[in-house]
Design a protein around this motif. Structure first.
Motif, PDB file in Angstrom:
ATOM      1  N   ALA A  16     -16.554 -11.619 -35.293  1.00 28.71           N
ATOM      2  CA  ALA A  16     -16.567 -12.902 -35.183  1.00 28.71           C
ATOM      3  C   ALA A  16     -15.762 -13.939 -35.600  1.00 28.71           C
ATOM      4  O   ALA A  16     -15.895 -13.934 -36.605  1.00 28.71           O
ATOM      5  N   PRO A  17     -15.288 -14.513 -34.675  1.00 29.60           N
ATOM      6  CA  PRO A  17     -13.841 -15.812 -35.712  1.00 29.60           C
ATOM      7  C   PRO A  17     -14.808 -17.379 -36.677  1.00 29.60           C
ATOM      8  O   PRO A  17     -13.949 -17.173 -37.197  1.00 29.60           O
ATOM      9  N   ASP A  18     -16.038 -17.491 -36.259  1.00 27.80           N
ATOM     10  CA  ASP A  18     -16.652 -18.676 -36.963  1.00 27.80           C
ATOM     11  C   ASP A  18     -17.918 -18.808 -36.465  1.00 27.80           C
ATOM     12  O   ASP A  18     -18.268 -17.529 -36.069  1.00 27.80           O
ATOM     13  N   LEU A  19     -18.498 -19.621 -36.854  1.00 28.68           N
ATOM     14  CA  LEU A  19     -20.015 -19.545 -37.104  1.00 28.68           C
ATOM     15  C   LEU A  19     -20.270 -19.453 -35.862  1.00 28.68           C
ATOM     16  O   LEU A  19     -21.709 -18.482 -35.441  1.00 28.68           O
ATOM     17  N   ASP A  20     -19.472 -20.877 -34.996  1.00 27.68           N
ATOM     18  CA  ASP A  20     -19.946 -20.601 -33.301  1.00 27.68           C
ATOM     19  C   ASP A  20     -20.106 -18.768 -32.872  1.00 27.68           C
ATOM     20  O   ASP A  20     -21.276 -19.081 -31.809  1.00 27.68           O
ATOM     21  N   ASN A  21     -18.647 -18.513 -32.697  1.00 28.60           N
ATOM     22  CA  ASN A  21     -19.069 -16.758 -32.243  1.00 28.60           C
ATOM     23  C   ASN A  21     -20.583 -16.440 -32.542  1.00 28.60           C
ATOM     24  O   ASN A  21     -20.905 -15.140 -32.199  1.00 28.60           O
ATOM     25  N   ALA A  22     -20.608 -16.120 -34.344  1.00 26.16           N
ATOM     26  CA  ALA A  22     -21.683 -15.382 -34.507  1.00 26.16           C
ATOM     27  C   ALA A  22     -23.141 -15.475 -34.236  1.00 26.16           C
ATOM     28  O   ALA A  22     -24.287 -14.920 -33.530  1.00 26.16           O
ATOM     29  N   LEU A  23     -23.495 -17.023 -34.392  1.00 28.59           N
ATOM     30  CA  LEU A  23     -24.576 -17.331 -33.811  1.00 28.59           C
ATOM     31  C   LEU A  23     -24.955 -17.264 -32.021  1.00 28.59           C
ATOM     32  O   LEU A  23     -26.292 -16.815 -32.050  1.00 28.59           O
ATOM     33  N   ALA A  60     -23.408 -18.960 -23.204  1.00 22.03           N
ATOM     34  CA  ALA A  60     -21.902 -19.479 -23.949  1.00 22.03           C
ATOM     35  C   ALA A  60     -21.624 -20.337 -25.624  1.00 22.03           C
ATOM     36  O   ALA A  60     -20.432 -19.614 -25.386  1.00 22.03           O
ATOM     37  N   GLN A  61     -22.456 -21.105 -25.234  1.00 18.61           N
ATOM     38  CA  GLN A  61     -21.228 -22.248 -26.293  1.00 18.61           C
ATOM     39  C   GLN A  61     -22.595 -22.848 -27.247  1.00 18.61           C
ATOM     40  O   GLN A  61     -24.246 -22.092 -27.087  1.00 18.61           O
ATOM     41  N   VAL A  62     -22.031 -23.121 -28.257  1.00 14.86           N
ATOM     42  CA  VAL A  62     -23.626 -23.730 -29.041  1.00 14.86           C
ATOM     43  C   VAL A  62     -23.427 -25.168 -28.977  1.00 14.86           C
ATOM     44  O   VAL A  62     -22.556 -26.012 -28.719  1.00 14.86           O
ATOM     45  N   VAL A  63     -24.522 -26.404 -29.566  1.00 11.44           N
ATOM     46  CA  VAL A  63     -24.861 -27.280 -28.759  1.00 11.44           C
ATOM     47  C   VAL A  63     -25.402 -27.755 -30.143  1.00 11.44           C
ATOM     48  O   VAL A  63     -26.242 -27.454 -31.227  1.00 11.44           O
ATOM     49  N   ARG A  64     -23.730 -28.507 -30.789  1.00 12.04           N
ATOM     50  CA  ARG A  64     -24.548 -29.182 -31.571  1.00 12.04           C
ATOM     51  C   ARG A  64     -25.214 -30.403 -31.967  1.00 12.04           C
ATOM     52  O   ARG A  64     -24.535 -31.233 -30.804  1.00 12.04           O
ATOM     53  N   SER A  65     -25.780 -30.844 -32.326  1.00 16.71           N
ATOM     54  CA  SER A  65     -26.742 -32.454 -32.408  1.00 16.71           C
ATOM     55  C   SER A  65     -26.509 -32.416 -34.162  1.00 16.71           C
ATOM     56  O   SER A  65     -26.851 -31.657 -35.242  1.00 16.71           O
TER      57      SER A  65
END
Length: 436
Positions: A16-23, A60-65
């Motif tokens: 995983a290149p970043d935290l989003d992909n790992a999550l 396949a995506q990360v929702v940020r709030s």
């Protein structure tokens, strides 16, 4: 799509290149275990003691709030256990209220909110929240997801260390740019002043000698200041270069320690898995196959076999195998002292070969199914008695086994020897093979 295994999850988290992909990888693993459960990673700002951003994997995506909620909104016992790290903690009282605080939609039939702290270098970096449907029977989702969470912790620490290292490098580069820019600016000003002094018209009448001496002294001071500024810039550049080198060495050491911790965690998981198989499986055939698959998958061996001590004196028999030649059948005997496994059984010492071409007399050279130049053959001994021999060959991607791999097999081999001896596997399994 087949369920994601721990091995595939570990590979996805490591790549995983970043935290989003790992999550996202962790979210996919949760969806395969319980589609009714939800997961969120809440980042913690230690300086302000605030729960800052909420990251939720959705497909396949990360929702940020943004949350911007103080940490003391959580109950005192829960905060204390989050700061200590460790397993999930159930927020039993007012679970629905705290679920809304974490951004989850309240479940109609009631749900259970569990939280745990994710620590980096001993400090709390984030809070992992899991909201699952309330169950009367069956295993909790938090328990089934525990191995995946342990792998995610390692990935989170790796990504946090990388981000910290990149931030340090950016800071050093900014300092270097500012120092260099200030040096260039001062040097330009001094050069302009010097040119102005040198270009002063000589035909100016009535030049005061005292003023001329003062101008010369000012020019000399300007040259000296320029020299000192250049020296300071040179020293600053040397210090920055040394700091960057120290950061790189620190990163290498952190990576080494992280890899060592990951290997220890993996080994502990395998030992726990082997002991769990021993406790849950009574069928000798299934137990032997499961133990061999456990070691083979961990060592990436495309071809592996487990040989146990035969009741006949000085013989071993093939108890379980994977990827062997079609003409080799389970139950076949070999004499102790003959062949690779026989010699290892006789010597009771592990055999590591990293390049089989350097051992021209080795029988495996004539085996058309032997595709790599590295293998491990390990004796299984319990309380001084020979239990069997474990063979691992054809490492995936034409890899080479090392001394560190032998040490890992040594620990797993002790566990297999213990299980085989305690359950009388050599005799029980041989009876099953004879019936066949």
């Amino acid at each position: 799509m087949p369920p994601r295994s721990l091995a595939s999850l570990a590979h996805a988290l490591a790549a995983a290149p970043d935290l989003d992909n790992a999550l996202i990888a962790l979210g996919e693993c949760l969806a395969e275990l319980d589609r009714g459960a939800s997961l969120a990673l809440i980042q913690f700002d230690a300086r302000r003691e605030m729960l800052r951003d909420r990251l939720t994997p959705v497909g396949a995506q990360v929702v940020r709030s943004s949350m911007e909620t103080t940490f003391d909104h959580l109950p005192e016992p829960v905060r204390t256990r989050i700061l200590a790290g460790g397993p999930f903690i159930d927020v039993t009282d007012r679970s629905a209220d705290y679920a809304r605080l974490c951004g989850f939609s309240t479940m109609l039939e009631g749900g259970v909110l569990s939280v745990r702290g994710v620590k980096v270098e001993g400090l709390l970096g984030a809070v992992l929240a899991l909201y699952e449907p309330r169950k009367i029977f069956g295993t909790r989702t938090t328990e089934r997801l525990a191995p995946a969470i342990a792998l995610f912790d390692l990935a989170y620490v790796r990504l946090a260390e990388r981000d910290a290292r990149e931030e340090a490098v950016r800071t050093l580069e900014d300092v270097t740019q500012r120092v260099h820019g200030e040096y260039v600016r001062k040097l330009s000003v001094l050069e302009a002043e010097l040119r102005e002094v040198r270009n002063t018209p000589r035909e100016v009448p009535a030049i005061n000698p005292a003023e001329m001496i003062a101008v010369q002294a000012e020019a000399a001071r300007a040259v000296e200041e320029a020299r000192r500024a250049a020296r300071k810039a040179e020293l600053a550049d040397q210090q920055l270069t040394s700091a960057v080198s120290q950061l790189e060495q620190a990163h290498i050491e952190l990576h080494r320690r992280s890899e060592a911790l990951r290997q220890r965690t993996r080994t502990l998981y395998l030992v726990d898995r082997a002991l769990t198989l021993d406790a849950e499986t009574t069928d000798a055939r299934r137990l032997v196959d499961a133990l061999l698959a456990l070691v083979g998958d961990d060592m990436q061996a495309q071809r592996c076999s487990l040989m146990l001590r035969s009741p006949e004196p000085d013989y071993l028999y093939l108890a379980a195998a994977r990827g062997i030649a079609p003409n080799v059948v389970e139950g076949m005997r070999i004499r102790i002292g003959e062949g690779v496994a026989g010699r290892v059984a006789a010597a009771r010492e592990p055999l590591l070969v990293q390049d089989v071409r350097e051992a021209a007399q080795h029988p495996l050279l004539r085996d058309q199914y032997f595709t790599t130049g590295s293998f491990i053959s390990f004796p299984l001994v319990y309380h001084g008695e020979l239990v069997g021999v474990l063979n691992l060959t054809n490492r995936a991607q034409r890899g080479v086994y090392t001394d560190e791999d032998v040490e890992r097999v040594r620990l797993l081999g002790l566990v297999i020897s213990l299980i085989a001896s305690r359950n009388g596997l050599p005799d029980r399994l041989l009876e099953t093979l004879d019936v066949r």
